[in-house]
Design a protein around this motif. Structure first.
Motif, PDB file in Angstrom:
ATOM      1  N   ALA A 197       0.897  -0.958   0.058  1.00  0.00           N
ATOM      2  CA  ALA A 197       0.183   0.102  -0.305  1.00  0.00           C
ATOM      3  C   ALA A 197       0.535   1.250   0.445  1.00  0.00           C
ATOM      4  O   ALA A 197      -0.225   2.679  -0.664  1.00  0.00           O
ATOM      5  CB  ALA A 197      -0.762   0.104   0.720  1.00  0.00           C
ATOM      6  N   GLY A 198       2.400   1.156  -0.101  1.00  0.00           N
ATOM      7  CA  GLY A 198       2.781   2.297   0.342  1.00  0.00           C
ATOM      8  C   GLY A 198       3.626   2.088   1.571  1.00  0.00           C
ATOM      9  O   GLY A 198       3.616   1.205   2.815  1.00  0.00           O
ATOM     10  N   VAL A 199       4.349   3.513   1.790  1.00  0.00           N
ATOM     11  CA  VAL A 199       5.037   3.436   2.975  1.00  0.00           C
ATOM     12  C   VAL A 199       4.012   3.940   3.494  1.00  0.00           C
ATOM     13  O   VAL A 199       4.205   3.780   4.966  1.00  0.00           O
ATOM     14  CB  VAL A 199       5.934   4.960   2.677  1.00  0.00           C
ATOM     15  N   GLU A 200       3.642   4.867   3.940  1.00  0.00           N
ATOM     16  CA  GLU A 200       2.311   5.280   4.857  1.00  0.00           C
ATOM     17  C   GLU A 200      -0.042   5.858   4.512  1.00  0.00           C
ATOM     18  O   GLU A 200       0.806   6.737   4.703  1.00  0.00           O
ATOM     19  CB  GLU A 200       2.290   6.773   5.612  1.00  0.00           C
ATOM     20  N   PRO A 201       0.244   4.203   4.447  1.00  0.00           N
ATOM     21  CA  PRO A 201      -1.220   4.461   4.378  1.00  0.00           C
ATOM     22  C   PRO A 201      -2.338   4.901   5.497  1.00  0.00           C
ATOM     23  O   PRO A 201      -1.010   4.848   6.434  1.00  0.00           O
ATOM     24  CB  PRO A 201      -1.814   2.479   4.252  1.00  0.00           C
ATOM     25  N   SER A 202      -2.819   5.732   5.051  1.00  0.00           N
ATOM     26  CA  SER A 202      -4.354   6.079   6.086  1.00  0.00           C
ATOM     27  C   SER A 202      -4.337   4.729   6.927  1.00  0.00           C
ATOM     28  O   SER A 202      -4.643   3.635   6.317  1.00  0.00           O
ATOM     29  CB  SER A 202      -5.291   6.739   5.661  1.00  0.00           C
ATOM     30  N   SER A 203      -4.956   5.046   8.280  1.00  0.00           N
ATOM     31  CA  SER A 203      -5.766   4.283   9.078  1.00  0.00           C
ATOM     32  C   SER A 203      -6.943   3.623   8.748  1.00  0.00           C
ATOM     33  O   SER A 203      -6.915   2.290   8.786  1.00  0.00           O
ATOM     34  CB  SER A 203      -5.809   4.968  10.629  1.00  0.00           C
ATOM     35  N   LEU A 204      -7.742   4.731   7.524  1.00  0.00           N
ATOM     36  CA  LEU A 204      -8.636   3.617   7.891  1.00  0.00           C
ATOM     37  C   LEU A 204      -8.559   2.568   6.322  1.00  0.00           C
ATOM     38  O   LEU A 204      -8.308   1.522   6.265  1.00  0.00           O
ATOM     39  CB  LEU A 204      -9.773   4.799   6.476  1.00  0.00           C
ATOM     40  N   LEU A 205      -7.091   2.780   5.848  1.00  0.00           N
ATOM     41  CA  LEU A 205      -6.576   2.414   4.422  1.00  0.00           C
ATOM     42  C   LEU A 205      -6.296   0.933   5.165  1.00  0.00           C
ATOM     43  O   LEU A 205      -6.209  -0.319   4.793  1.00  0.00           O
ATOM     44  CB  LEU A 205      -5.927   2.515   3.446  1.00  0.00           C
ATOM     45  N   VAL A 206      -5.321   1.368   6.111  1.00  0.00           N
ATOM     46  CA  VAL A 206      -5.094  -0.150   7.527  1.00  0.00           C
ATOM     47  C   VAL A 206      -5.955  -1.314   7.318  1.00  0.00           C
ATOM     48  O   VAL A 206      -5.663  -2.559   6.851  1.00  0.00           O
ATOM     49  CB  VAL A 206      -4.414   0.278   8.246  1.00  0.00           C
ATOM     50  N   VAL A 207      -7.501  -0.766   8.234  1.00  0.00           N
ATOM     51  CA  VAL A 207      -8.364  -1.476   8.166  1.00  0.00           C
ATOM     52  C   VAL A 207      -8.932  -2.181   6.786  1.00  0.00           C
ATOM     53  O   VAL A 207      -9.195  -3.736   6.852  1.00  0.00           O
ATOM     54  CB  VAL A 207      -9.135  -0.702   9.041  1.00  0.00           C
ATOM     55  N   ARG A 208      -8.906  -0.951   5.744  1.00  0.00           N
ATOM     56  CA  ARG A 208      -9.593  -1.909   4.514  1.00  0.00           C
ATOM     57  C   ARG A 208      -8.602  -3.036   4.223  1.00  0.00           C
ATOM     58  O   ARG A 208      -9.138  -4.150   3.663  1.00  0.00           O
ATOM     59  CB  ARG A 208      -9.784  -1.210   3.473  1.00  0.00           C
ATOM     60  N   ILE A 209      -6.836  -3.028   3.938  1.00  0.00           N
ATOM     61  CA  ILE A 209      -6.296  -3.777   3.315  1.00  0.00           C
ATOM     62  C   ILE A 209      -6.184  -5.192   3.929  1.00  0.00           C
ATOM     63  O   ILE A 209      -6.408  -6.259   3.783  1.00  0.00           O
ATOM     64  CB  ILE A 209      -4.971  -3.095   3.207  1.00  0.00           C
ATOM     65  N   ILE A 210      -6.200  -5.239   5.607  1.00  0.00           N
ATOM     66  CA  ILE A 210      -6.185  -6.906   6.409  1.00  0.00           C
ATOM     67  C   ILE A 210      -7.339  -7.147   6.372  1.00  0.00           C
ATOM     68  O   ILE A 210      -8.141  -8.940   6.308  1.00  0.00           O
ATOM     69  CB  ILE A 210      -6.398  -6.081   8.198  1.00  0.00           C
ATOM     70  N   LEU A 211      -8.929  -6.043   6.654  1.00  0.00           N
ATOM     71  CA  LEU A 211     -10.018  -7.068   6.486  1.00  0.00           C
ATOM     72  C   LEU A 211      -9.953  -7.258   4.826  1.00  0.00           C
ATOM     73  O   LEU A 211     -10.413  -8.973   4.875  1.00  0.00           O
ATOM     74  CB  LEU A 211     -10.966  -5.806   6.535  1.00  0.00           C
ATOM     75  N   ARG A 212      -9.969  -7.222   3.600  1.00  0.00           N
ATOM     76  CA  ARG A 212      -9.688  -7.706   2.885  1.00  0.00           C
ATOM     77  C   ARG A 212      -8.505  -8.847   2.147  1.00  0.00           C
ATOM     78  O   ARG A 212      -8.974  -9.323   1.332  1.00  0.00           O
ATOM     79  CB  ARG A 212      -9.749  -6.511   1.668  1.00  0.00           C
ATOM     80  N   SER A 213      -7.132  -8.890   2.676  1.00  0.00           N
ATOM     81  CA  SER A 213      -6.407 -10.249   3.123  1.00  0.00           C
ATOM     82  C   SER A 213      -7.646 -11.573   3.094  1.00  0.00           C
ATOM     83  O   SER A 213      -6.678 -12.538   3.578  1.00  0.00           O
ATOM     84  CB  SER A 213      -5.218 -10.022   4.048  1.00  0.00           C
ATOM     85  N   LEU A 214      -8.489 -11.221   4.506  1.00  0.00           N
ATOM     86  CA  LEU A 214      -9.124 -12.198   4.704  1.00  0.00           C
ATOM     87  C   LEU A 214      -9.835 -12.640   4.337  1.00  0.00           C
ATOM     88  O   LEU A 214     -10.555 -14.099   4.699  1.00  0.00           O
ATOM     89  CB  LEU A 214      -9.079 -11.879   6.334  1.00  0.00           C
ATOM     90  N   VAL A 215     -10.081 -12.000   2.914  1.00  0.00           N
ATOM     91  CA  VAL A 215     -10.929 -12.580   1.760  1.00  0.00           C
ATOM     92  C   VAL A 215      -9.666 -13.517   0.908  1.00  0.00           C
ATOM     93  O   VAL A 215      -9.524 -12.786   0.144  1.00  0.00           O
ATOM     94  CB  VAL A 215     -11.485 -11.978   1.284  1.00  0.00           C
TER      95      VAL A 215
END
Length: 211
Positions: A89-107
């Motif tokens: 996602a890059g060096v410093e993704p936003s906090s909300l993007l971090v949540v989205r990435i983690i959740l999507r990784s579980l699918v």
């Protein structure tokens, strides 16, 4: 032969104890992938690893010890996959993007991730019969919920999450949703892209303060 000589012979020149043990855990994981948790025996792991039965017995006290070690490895692989997705996602993704990435990784979206999810499910089921594994499973989920809640709290401060949203409650709901959608993908009920679209939709609704 002295104990030291025997240990050197078992480990192999230049190979550390943990490296050799790790190789056996990888063989144990492949054994489970091929035949399920019930297939996890010293003899089958020895065959898969191409070593003697005694070699496996040297590194693991009993089957429970081997099972717990392999389960811990599966948990580590899950964390590594999430970390890899975050790194993209890059060096410093936003906090909300971090949540989205983690959740999507579980699918699971690829054959390798589907295979990993299937094995993880096998171990989660087996964990219910072992107190130590249940504790590790519970701890892992608690840490993940806490981390998601922390990120949602930061996102609220950043203005990306509505003021009335409870980060802890939202994190628990979102993790349950992502896990459930991952299960539907695993059994072939739902296509991965559709599952991730649903996840994004619900995440956006929750962070806006919707029901």
């Amino acid at each position: 032969m002295s104990d030291g000589d025997e240990e050197a012979r078992v480990r192999g020149v230049g190979v550390t104890y943990e490296e050799r043990r790790g190789e056996l855990i990888e063989a144990a994981l492949r054994t489970v992938e091929q035949g399920g948790v019930d297939a996890l025996t010293f003899r089958r792991v020895a065959t898969e690893a191409g070593v003697s039965l005694g070699r496996v017995q040297h590194y693991f006290t009993n089957r429970t010890d081997l099972l717990r070690a392999t389960y811990a490895h599966v948990q580590r692989l899950t964390r590594q996959r999430i970390e890899a997705d975050l790194a993209k996602a890059g060096v410093e993704p936003s906090s909300l993007l971090v949540v989205r990435i983690i959740l999507r990784s579980l699918v699971p979206t690829t054959p390798s991730r589907l295979a990993h999810r299937r094995v993880a499910q096998m171990f989660d089921t087996a964990a219910l019969e072992d107190a130590a594994m249940v504790k590790e499973l519970r701890t892992g989920h608690t840490e993940l919920v806490d981390f998601l809640a922390l990120q949602l709290g930061k996102a609220r401060e950043e203005g990306d999450v509505a003021d009335g949203v409870d980060p802890a409650r939202a994190a628990t709901v979102l993790l349950a949703l992502a896990s459930g959608l991952g299960d539907l993908v695993l059994i072939g009920h739902t296509a991965a892209p559709y599952a991730q679209d649903l996840l994004d939709e619900q995440l956006d609704r929750i962070v806006r303060g919707g029901s």
